[in-house]
Design a protein around this motif. Sequence first.
Motif, PDB file in Angstrom:
ATOM      1  N   ASN A 152      -7.475  -6.227   0.418  1.00  0.00           N
ATOM      2  CA  ASN A 152      -8.606  -6.866  -0.040  1.00  0.00           C
ATOM      3  C   ASN A 152      -9.289  -6.649  -1.450  1.00  0.00           C
ATOM      4  O   ASN A 152     -10.025  -7.469  -1.963  1.00  0.00           O
ATOM      5  N   ASP A 153      -8.918  -5.562  -2.140  1.00  0.00           N
ATOM      6  CA  ASP A 153      -9.537  -5.111  -3.358  1.00  0.00           C
ATOM      7  C   ASP A 153      -8.546  -5.733  -4.601  1.00  0.00           C
ATOM      8  O   ASP A 153      -9.132  -5.625  -5.716  1.00  0.00           O
ATOM      9  N   ALA A 154      -7.295  -5.766  -4.077  1.00  0.00           N
ATOM     10  CA  ALA A 154      -6.222  -6.362  -5.382  1.00  0.00           C
ATOM     11  C   ALA A 154      -5.364  -7.549  -4.874  1.00  0.00           C
ATOM     12  O   ALA A 154      -5.355  -8.243  -5.876  1.00  0.00           O
ATOM     13  N   VAL A 155      -4.507  -7.332  -3.899  1.00  0.00           N
ATOM     14  CA  VAL A 155      -3.779  -8.320  -3.914  1.00  0.00           C
ATOM     15  C   VAL A 155      -4.216  -9.943  -3.408  1.00  0.00           C
ATOM     16  O   VAL A 155      -3.549 -10.601  -4.021  1.00  0.00           O
TER      17      VAL A 155
ATOM     18  N   HIS B 228       0.770  -1.181  -0.014  1.00  0.00           N
ATOM     19  CA  HIS B 228       0.086   0.035  -0.041  1.00  0.00           C
ATOM     20  C   HIS B 228       0.638   1.151   0.196  1.00  0.00           C
ATOM     21  O   HIS B 228       0.466   2.290  -0.395  1.00  0.00           O
ATOM     22  N   GLU B 229       2.014   1.172   0.672  1.00  0.00           N
ATOM     23  CA  GLU B 229       2.818   2.393   0.373  1.00  0.00           C
ATOM     24  C   GLU B 229       3.366   2.388  -0.867  1.00  0.00           C
ATOM     25  O   GLU B 229       3.765   3.636  -1.593  1.00  0.00           O
ATOM     26  N   ALA B 230       3.938   1.600  -1.566  1.00  0.00           N
ATOM     27  CA  ALA B 230       4.136   1.593  -3.047  1.00  0.00           C
ATOM     28  C   ALA B 230       2.990   2.176  -3.896  1.00  0.00           C
ATOM     29  O   ALA B 230       3.371   3.149  -4.944  1.00  0.00           O
TER      30      ALA B 230
ATOM     31  N   ASP C  61      -3.754   5.310   6.213  1.00  0.00           N
ATOM     32  CA  ASP C  61      -2.938   4.444   5.870  1.00  0.00           C
ATOM     33  C   ASP C  61      -3.342   2.903   6.208  1.00  0.00           C
ATOM     34  O   ASP C  61      -3.427   2.005   5.264  1.00  0.00           O
ATOM     35  N   ALA C  62      -4.458   2.626   7.331  1.00  0.00           N
ATOM     36  CA  ALA C  62      -4.730   1.574   7.632  1.00  0.00           C
ATOM     37  C   ALA C  62      -5.819   1.161   6.678  1.00  0.00           C
ATOM     38  O   ALA C  62      -5.797   0.130   6.047  1.00  0.00           O
ATOM     39  N   ALA C  63      -6.755   2.160   6.411  1.00  0.00           N
ATOM     40  CA  ALA C  63      -7.869   1.774   5.411  1.00  0.00           C
ATOM     41  C   ALA C  63      -7.185   1.674   3.686  1.00  0.00           C
ATOM     42  O   ALA C  63      -7.565   0.683   3.305  1.00  0.00           O
ATOM     43  N   LEU C  64      -5.924   2.367   3.584  1.00  0.00           N
ATOM     44  CA  LEU C  64      -5.359   1.830   2.418  1.00  0.00           C
ATOM     45  C   LEU C  64      -4.921   0.728   2.244  1.00  0.00           C
ATOM     46  O   LEU C  64      -4.767  -0.005   1.282  1.00  0.00           O
ATOM     47  N   ASP C  65      -4.205   0.117   3.273  1.00  0.00           N
ATOM     48  CA  ASP C  65      -3.828  -1.052   3.671  1.00  0.00           C
ATOM     49  C   ASP C  65      -4.818  -2.181   3.204  1.00  0.00           C
ATOM     50  O   ASP C  65      -4.604  -3.016   2.609  1.00  0.00           O
ATOM     51  N   ASP C  66      -6.079  -2.013   4.109  1.00  0.00           N
ATOM     52  CA  ASP C  66      -6.906  -2.914   3.988  1.00  0.00           C
ATOM     53  C   ASP C  66      -7.698  -3.011   2.488  1.00  0.00           C
ATOM     54  O   ASP C  66      -7.808  -4.111   2.065  1.00  0.00           O
ATOM     55  N   ALA C  67      -7.818  -1.837   1.943  1.00  0.00           N
ATOM     56  CA  ALA C  67      -8.565  -1.690   0.753  1.00  0.00           C
ATOM     57  C   ALA C  67      -7.410  -2.472  -0.373  1.00  0.00           C
ATOM     58  O   ALA C  67      -7.945  -2.934  -1.342  1.00  0.00           O
ATOM     59  N   TRP C  68      -6.091  -2.095  -0.228  1.00  0.00           N
ATOM     60  CA  TRP C  68      -5.203  -2.696  -1.365  1.00  0.00           C
ATOM     61  C   TRP C  68      -5.167  -4.087  -1.335  1.00  0.00           C
ATOM     62  O   TRP C  68      -5.098  -4.927  -2.327  1.00  0.00           O
TER      63      TRP C  68
ATOM     64  N   ASP D 298     -12.023   2.248  -6.104  1.00  0.00           N
ATOM     65  CA  ASP D 298     -12.855   3.431  -5.507  1.00  0.00           C
ATOM     66  C   ASP D 298     -12.349   3.319  -3.951  1.00  0.00           C
ATOM     67  O   ASP D 298     -11.952   4.566  -3.387  1.00  0.00           O
ATOM     68  N   ARG D 299     -11.987   2.329  -3.169  1.00  0.00           N
ATOM     69  CA  ARG D 299     -11.831   2.359  -1.813  1.00  0.00           C
ATOM     70  C   ARG D 299     -10.187   2.604  -1.798  1.00  0.00           C
ATOM     71  O   ARG D 299     -10.035   3.177  -0.924  1.00  0.00           O
ATOM     72  N   ILE D 300      -9.589   2.169  -2.772  1.00  0.00           N
ATOM     73  CA  ILE D 300      -8.096   2.351  -2.727  1.00  0.00           C
ATOM     74  C   ILE D 300      -7.735   3.911  -2.828  1.00  0.00           C
ATOM     75  O   ILE D 300      -6.690   4.514  -1.860  1.00  0.00           O
ATOM     76  N   VAL D 301      -8.256   4.558  -3.711  1.00  0.00           N
ATOM     77  CA  VAL D 301      -8.128   5.959  -4.078  1.00  0.00           C
ATOM     78  C   VAL D 301      -8.799   6.830  -2.813  1.00  0.00           C
ATOM     79  O   VAL D 301      -8.088   7.898  -2.672  1.00  0.00           O
ATOM     80  N   ASP D 302      -9.940   6.527  -2.431  1.00  0.00           N
ATOM     81  CA  ASP D 302     -10.429   7.262  -1.462  1.00  0.00           C
ATOM     82  C   ASP D 302      -9.587   7.261  -0.076  1.00  0.00           C
ATOM     83  O   ASP D 302      -9.374   8.087   0.473  1.00  0.00           O
TER      84      ASP D 302
END
Length: 191
Positions: free
Chosen positions: A168-171, A19-21, A159-166, A148-152
């Motif tokens: 669960n929605d992609a990886v 998610h940091e990348a 960061d926590a929401a970005l990690d979770d979205a990345w 949507d969730r990733i960009v939001d």
Amino acid sequence: MPERTMEFGKYGAHGIKGHEAVARQLDRLTGFIATPITARRGLMARLHYLTRTPHAREAARAAGLTVTDRTLKAWLAGRRSPSKQNLQRIETVYRTVRRHNVARYLTSRLNREGRGTRVEFHSLNQSRVSRPHQRVVDFRTLNVRHWDRIVDAWSTGNDAALDDAWVNDAVVDLGSQWGQYENVTNIGFAA
């Protein structure tokens, strides 16, 4: 299904969280002002971006720019210069407002009307890991269709929401070995 990596780097592997990348890549796509804020031109560009319309001023105040209008006018006229603390605050507010302003555009571009965007996963660096502990981790690509969730989460700086979205929605779409791509050297995509 694999669990999240708890002791990353225990045997010498190095990389960054996925998610940091992704956040770095989204920042690159955002197109921030390149001139540093310490240069007069960079400061003026940021201040003009934050104060050019009433809506922009309102967004800047909501993001944390708490100086008076008189101080802003003095900065814009060049009669006074912001302190180092205020320069840092201006930079933070500028990045927050800019992310918010481009989030909807980036979401639309990355989703591409349901077609998604191809993402490249560059695996973690195992050059410091001894041979018996190295695992085979290949370069992978994946078409991510829901941004949507990733960009939001990125636009709000959560960061926590970005990690979770990345994750669960992609990886997880990488299959049963998705845990190997939780930490990476780089993630690449374009919009």
